[in-house]
Enzyme design. Structure first.
Site, PDB file in Angstrom:
ATOM      1  N   ASP A  76      -2.561   4.625  -2.832  1.00 39.31           N
ATOM      2  CA  ASP A  76      -3.575   5.074  -1.757  1.00 39.31           C
ATOM      3  C   ASP A  76      -3.863   6.756  -2.426  1.00 39.31           C
ATOM      4  O   ASP A  76      -2.829   7.615  -2.761  1.00 39.31           O
ATOM      5  CB  ASP A  76      -3.091   5.281  -0.564  1.00 39.31           C
ATOM      6  CG  ASP A  76      -3.980   6.203   0.459  1.00 39.31           C
ATOM      7  OD1 ASP A  76      -4.984   5.487   0.953  1.00 39.31           O
ATOM      8  OD2 ASP A  76      -3.619   7.070   1.205  1.00 39.31           O
ATOM      9  N   ASP A  96       0.880  -1.225   0.033  1.00 39.35           N
ATOM     10  CA  ASP A  96      -0.046   0.179  -0.095  1.00 39.35           C
ATOM     11  C   ASP A  96       1.017   1.333  -0.001  1.00 39.35           C
ATOM     12  O   ASP A  96       1.712   1.710   1.235  1.00 39.35           O
ATOM     13  CB  ASP A  96      -0.831  -0.113   1.183  1.00 39.35           C
ATOM     14  CG  ASP A  96      -2.228   0.742   1.035  1.00 39.35           C
ATOM     15  OD1 ASP A  96      -2.022   2.053   0.368  1.00 39.35           O
ATOM     16  OD2 ASP A  96      -3.197   0.348   1.563  1.00 39.35           O
ATOM     17  N   GLU A 139      -6.637   3.731  -6.053  1.00 39.73           N
ATOM     18  CA  GLU A 139      -7.817   4.110  -5.525  1.00 39.73           C
ATOM     19  C   GLU A 139      -8.118   5.490  -5.884  1.00 39.73           C
ATOM     20  O   GLU A 139      -7.331   6.416  -5.851  1.00 39.73           O
ATOM     21  CB  GLU A 139      -7.485   4.020  -3.984  1.00 39.73           C
ATOM     22  CG  GLU A 139      -8.781   4.290  -2.986  1.00 39.73           C
ATOM     23  CD  GLU A 139      -8.538   4.846  -1.817  1.00 39.73           C
ATOM     24  OE1 GLU A 139      -9.157   4.908  -0.792  1.00 39.73           O
ATOM     25  OE2 GLU A 139      -7.571   5.749  -1.603  1.00 39.73           O
ATOM     26  N   HIS A 190     -11.357  -1.532   4.814  1.00 41.93           N
ATOM     27  CA  HIS A 190     -10.764  -0.998   5.968  1.00 41.93           C
ATOM     28  C   HIS A 190     -11.538   0.373   6.083  1.00 41.93           C
ATOM     29  O   HIS A 190     -11.443   1.152   7.268  1.00 41.93           O
ATOM     30  CB  HIS A 190      -9.273  -0.939   6.392  1.00 41.93           C
ATOM     31  CG  HIS A 190      -8.802   0.243   5.130  1.00 41.93           C
ATOM     32  ND1 HIS A 190      -8.903  -0.144   3.666  1.00 41.93           N
ATOM     33  CD2 HIS A 190      -8.279   1.418   5.332  1.00 41.93           C
ATOM     34  CE1 HIS A 190      -8.278   0.752   3.128  1.00 41.93           C
ATOM     35  NE2 HIS A 190      -7.876   1.765   3.980  1.00 41.93           N
ATOM     36  N   ASP A 191     -12.228   1.012   5.101  1.00 39.02           N
ATOM     37  CA  ASP A 191     -12.793   2.256   5.351  1.00 39.02           C
ATOM     38  C   ASP A 191     -14.335   2.143   5.155  1.00 39.02           C
ATOM     39  O   ASP A 191     -14.996   3.240   5.248  1.00 39.02           O
ATOM     40  CB  ASP A 191     -12.484   3.067   4.118  1.00 39.02           C
ATOM     41  CG  ASP A 191     -10.958   3.607   3.913  1.00 39.02           C
ATOM     42  OD1 ASP A 191     -10.371   3.762   5.136  1.00 39.02           O
ATOM     43  OD2 ASP A 191     -10.180   3.734   2.908  1.00 39.02           O
TER      44      ASP A 191
HETATM   45  O1  TEU Z   1      -8.862   6.559   1.479  1.00 35.16           O
HETATM   46  C1  TEU Z   1      -9.181   7.681   0.609  1.00 35.16           C
HETATM   47  C2  TEU Z   1     -10.182   8.235   0.775  1.00 35.16           C
HETATM   48  O2  TEU Z   1     -10.934   9.014  -0.128  1.00 35.16           O
HETATM   49  C3  TEU Z   1     -10.979   8.042   2.004  1.00 35.16           C
HETATM   50  O3  TEU Z   1     -10.395   8.676   2.978  1.00 35.16           O
HETATM   51  C4  TEU Z   1     -12.502   8.533   2.055  1.00 35.16           C
HETATM   52  O4  TEU Z   1     -12.613   9.605   1.592  1.00 35.16           O
HETATM   53  C5  TEU Z   1     -13.057   8.286   3.536  1.00 35.16           C
HETATM   54  O5  TEU Z   1     -12.877   6.864   3.850  1.00 35.16           O
HETATM   55  C6  TEU Z   1     -14.215   8.519   3.581  1.00 35.16           C
HETATM   56  O6  TEU Z   1     -14.899   8.299   5.030  1.00 35.16           O
HETATM   57  C7  TEU Z   1      -7.560   6.256   1.595  1.00 35.16           C
HETATM   58  C8  TEU Z   1      -7.275   5.289   2.506  1.00 35.16           C
HETATM   59  O7  TEU Z   1      -8.051   4.122   2.176  1.00 35.16           O
HETATM   60  C9  TEU Z   1      -7.916   5.596   3.976  1.00 35.16           C
HETATM   61  O8  TEU Z   1      -7.901   4.694   5.034  1.00 35.16           O
HETATM   62  C10 TEU Z   1      -6.844   6.768   4.363  1.00 35.16           C
HETATM   63  O9  TEU Z   1      -7.358   7.451   5.610  1.00 35.16           O
HETATM   64  C11 TEU Z   1      -6.820   7.869   3.246  1.00 35.16           C
HETATM   65  O10 TEU Z   1      -6.529   7.304   2.181  1.00 35.16           O
HETATM   66  C12 TEU Z   1      -5.701   8.837   3.473  1.00 35.16           C
HETATM   67  O11 TEU Z   1      -4.408   7.997   3.317  1.00 35.16           O
END
Ligand code: TEU
Length: 560
Positions: A203, A103, A260, A333-334
């Site tokens: 990311d 990642d 992503e 994980h989000d």
């Molecule tokens: O996520 C990018 C992203 O767009 C998310 O943060 C999204 O906006 C959010 O989940 C909405 O609630 C990536 C990673 O997957 C995330 O875990 C990180 O926090 C983020 O980038 C920052 O690196």
């Protein structure tokens, strides 16, 4: 240079996503670790996946659970802190004929990264690695909101400047307009490619270019800030960066790349990952799961609407039909756990709907991404106090809605349990012993109380479990050329209960039929007699004509 991979080796692969902090704690400190992943490789291999994507484990103050990297070359102490562990993990993954995807967080670093520390000390070279700007009329340069709440600019009094952080203030954005920054990122990527990493998950990579005049935007209701994504998401220059990364790293090392991306439309998606676009192999689109909320506000849930879901998945299948690959996922994980969000997590229907989700999503065109615990049907959280949550978003929302806004605590604990990013981050449930067998000590985040009935040990020995259904599904998928290469044709489209589609390639036709409701529905199948390959009820061998699907029933079948 190591060129050990066959071109497009990832085309029919399935990916398992690991959130290392919550996967398996091998050294008894309450955190999952790199060695813990290695010890569980036989389990991962048993699923039938080919690629393992591990979320960030680099040295980090963990303001955003490792997505705030302080050193791209060191494993954080909470993950074991030992580079030998990583060497052993990657070597064992390769020995088991799987691949490893790293990642790569390159839109921002941690504020504790050496570059940012030098910038804070006033070193101009490093200030130019980030976006430092003078105040405008005594205020931030613009009113963009941070993804996690509040504004996207942080004031540094001793420099009398603001810096930009589209995410947390401990995640300053890197300035990709500075060629030295791109050179640094490339050398980090090359280091890991040489080390033996097989791919990168990139990311938040669609945010690499920010419009330099930083225009103000329409504020959100009740806020002084607004999402400025039209000024920094998916700008054409992002592609130029992809181009260079591809030339210098991705192609020479034949790596799998998954970007992503959010706030994207079909045209931009094809620009990143179209037929004649070798830069990025596949897109991981946030758009796929946003249909049950008001815009990008996950805490404004909308009732789950099967038609809206179909619209999201089939639109994207169509948009990408002749070109790049889509990552297929139902959770990560989000996101909160899919079985609770889009299925039914009652004892009666949980297993059925968990299997049905796999059958729905992973027979589509693209690359399956199974998120740890999804294969068990892990559910939403059961926490009772705000202190049980850890994600950066939670304190912001609690302060704004409960403390200042006077809204009910119960409402927000419930929203956090069902919608927050913590929902996907509770420890993996391995067995019925304390802490679900995740750790011998109290874990960093509470285990879901239902671990005694949802866990690997129980499901492993139960032929009818979600776990064994996923294993079977991934094996069946590989044998079907129509599922890997074929067209996707939805049917029963007017139904607000089912998701049904046909996959066709040469003389092979495979159908996936799925009922998202707790009542019976009828589906008219395409012409022909079908032999059942996957069934979550386990008692159907052949189907044709009109079929009655029972609650949460799911079938994949091939035309005879
Ligand atoms: O996520 C990018 C992203 O767009 C998310 O943060 C999204 O906006 C959010 O989940 C909405 O609630 C990536 C990673 O997957 C995330 O875990 C990180 O926090 C983020 O980038 C920052 O690196």
């Amino acid at each position: 240079m190591i060129l050990h991979k066959e071109k497009n080796w990832w085309k029919d692969a399935a990916v398992y996503q690991i959130y290392p902090k919550s996967f398996y704690d091998s050294n008894g400190d309450g955190y999952g670790d790199i060695e813990g992943i290695r010890q569980k490789l036989p389990y991962i291999k048993s699923l039938g996946v080919d690629v393992i994507w591990v979320c960030p484990f680099f040295k980090s103050p963990q303001a955003d659970n490792g997505y705030d990297v302080a050193d791209y070359f060191k494993v954080d102490p909470i993950f074991g802190g030992d580079m030998n562990d990583l060497r052993n993990l990657i070597d064992d993954i390769h020995a088991m004929d799987m691949k490893f995807v790293l990642d790569m967080v390159a839109n921002h670093t941690s504020d504790e990264h050496e570059w940012f520390q030098k910038a804070l000390a006033g070193d101009e070279k490093y200030m130019n690695y980030y976006y430092f700007r003078d105040p405008v009329n005594g205020k931030a340069p613009c009113n963009w909101a941070s993804v996690f709440g509040g504004g996207a600019w942080e004031y540094v009094p001793h420099l009398n400047k603001y810096y930009l952080h589209t995410f947390h203030k401990k995640q300053p954005d890197l300035n990709w307009e500075n060629k030295e920054v791109v050179d640094e990122v490339i050398s980090i990527m090359k280091h890991w490619a040489e080390y033996g990493v097989d791919g990168f998950r990139l990311d938040a990579i669609n945010y690499l270019y920010k419009e330099p005049d930083f225009p103000d935007v329409e504020p959100m209701p009740g806020s002084e800030f607004g999402f400025g994504t039209e000024h920094y998401a998916n700008k054409p220059k992002v592609n130029e960066h992809f181009n260079r990364l591809n030339r210098e790293v991705f192609s020479p090392y034949n790596m799998m790349t998954v970007a992503e991306v959010a706030y994207i439309n079909g045209d931009t998606a094809r620009e990143y990952c179209g037929l004649h676009k070798p830069e990025i192999d596949m897109l991981y689109l946030f758009e796929l799961l946003n249909f049950d909320q008001d815009g990008y506000d996950k805490f404004a849930p909308l009732p789950f609407d099967v038609k809206a879901f179909k619209e999201a998945i089939f639109t994207w299948q169509e948009e990408m039909k002749d070109c790049g690959h889509l990552a297929l996922f139902f959770s990560n994980h989000d996101q909160a756990r899919s079985v609770s969000r889009f299925g039914n997590d009652s004892d009666e229907y949980r297993d059925l709907s968990a299997k049905m989700h796999g059958n729905t999503m992973y027979m589509l065109k693209g690359t399956p991404y199974i998120y740890q615990g999804e294969e068990l049907g892990m559910t939403s959280l059961d926490y009772t106090a705000v202190e049980d949550f850890h994600d950066v978003e939670v304190p912001f929302m609690w302060q704004e809605k409960v403390i200042e806004g006077g809204e009910s605590e119960e409402k927000w604990i419930n929203l956090f349990n069902t919608r927050s990013r913590d929902g996907g981050r509770s420890p993996m449930q391995w067995d019925s012993t304390a802490n679900g067998g995740f750790s011998k000590v109290t874990p960093w985040q509470k285990t879901n109380g239902n671990y005694t009935k949802i866990n690997v040990a129980l499901q492993d020995k139960d032929e009818t479990s979600p776990l064994n259904f996923y294993r079977h599904l991934l094996r069946v998928r590989k044998t079907l050329k129509s599922v890997i290469n074929g067209t996707v044709t939805p049917f029963d489209t007017d139904s607000d209960a089912t998701v049904c589609y046909s996959r066709d390639y040469e003389d092979e036709q495979v159908i996936s039929i799925n009922n998202f409701k707790d009542y019976n529905v009828q589906v008219v199948l395409p012409a022909g007699d079908f032999r059942v390959l996957l069934t979550n009820y386990g008692d159907v061998a052949e189907i044709s004509g009109t079929v009655t699907l029972r609650p949460y029933e799911a079938i994949t079948a091939i035309r005879k």
